[in-house]
Design a protein around this motif. Sequence first.
Motif, mmCIF file in Angstrom:
data_model
loop_
_atom_site.group_PDB
_atom_site.id
_atom_site.type_symbol
_atom_site.label_atom_id
_atom_site.label_comp_id
_atom_site.label_asym_id
_atom_site.label_seq_id
_atom_site.Cartn_x
_atom_site.Cartn_y
_atom_site.Cartn_z
ATOM 1 N N ARG A 44 -11.045 0.556 12.495
ATOM 2 C CA ARG A 44 -11.140 0.870 11.076
ATOM 3 C C ARG A 44 -12.557 1.293 10.710
ATOM 4 O O ARG A 44 -12.758 2.169 9.872
ATOM 5 C CB ARG A 44 -10.709 -0.333 10.254
ATOM 6 N N ARG A 62 -7.552 -4.622 2.920
ATOM 7 C CA ARG A 62 -7.390 -4.037 4.252
ATOM 8 C C ARG A 62 -7.645 -5.077 5.341
ATOM 9 O O ARG A 62 -6.918 -5.140 6.332
ATOM 10 C CB ARG A 62 -8.345 -2.866 4.442
ATOM 11 N N ASP A 66 -4.989 -6.216 8.014
ATOM 12 C CA ASP A 66 -5.298 -6.101 9.438
ATOM 13 C C ASP A 66 -5.106 -7.441 10.145
ATOM 14 O O ASP A 66 -4.605 -7.500 11.269
ATOM 15 C CB ASP A 66 -6.728 -5.605 9.644
#
Length: 111
Positions: A44, A62, A66
């Motif tokens: 990422r 995020r 994740d």
Amino acid sequence: MQVATTTSPAPTSGSAGQSNKASLQKVAQQFEAVFLRQMIGAMRSASLAEGIDDSAATQQFRDMADSRTADAMASKGAMGIAELLLKQFGDRVSDTPSPTAPNGPTLATSA
């Protein structure tokens, strides 16, 4: 070199307790999840451009997504890391908790 080993907690009354092999399997799966989180985070961070929706809240969401993805992948054995750890260390643990040190870690020395 000193190597710390841990033992399973002493079984409670009415419960047989968790075996060492089950503990090893759980820890191996957790290790695989941590490895996958690090790998996903590195992928990422390799983003080439900043997006319009980049904010602290978006980044936090995020990271949580994740983490859940890594946990799900590890629980399914997607990378096989936990399986390899079990093969590597499975012969070194017994099926039952150690009767010599039921209350905590012990230290063993190896050359």
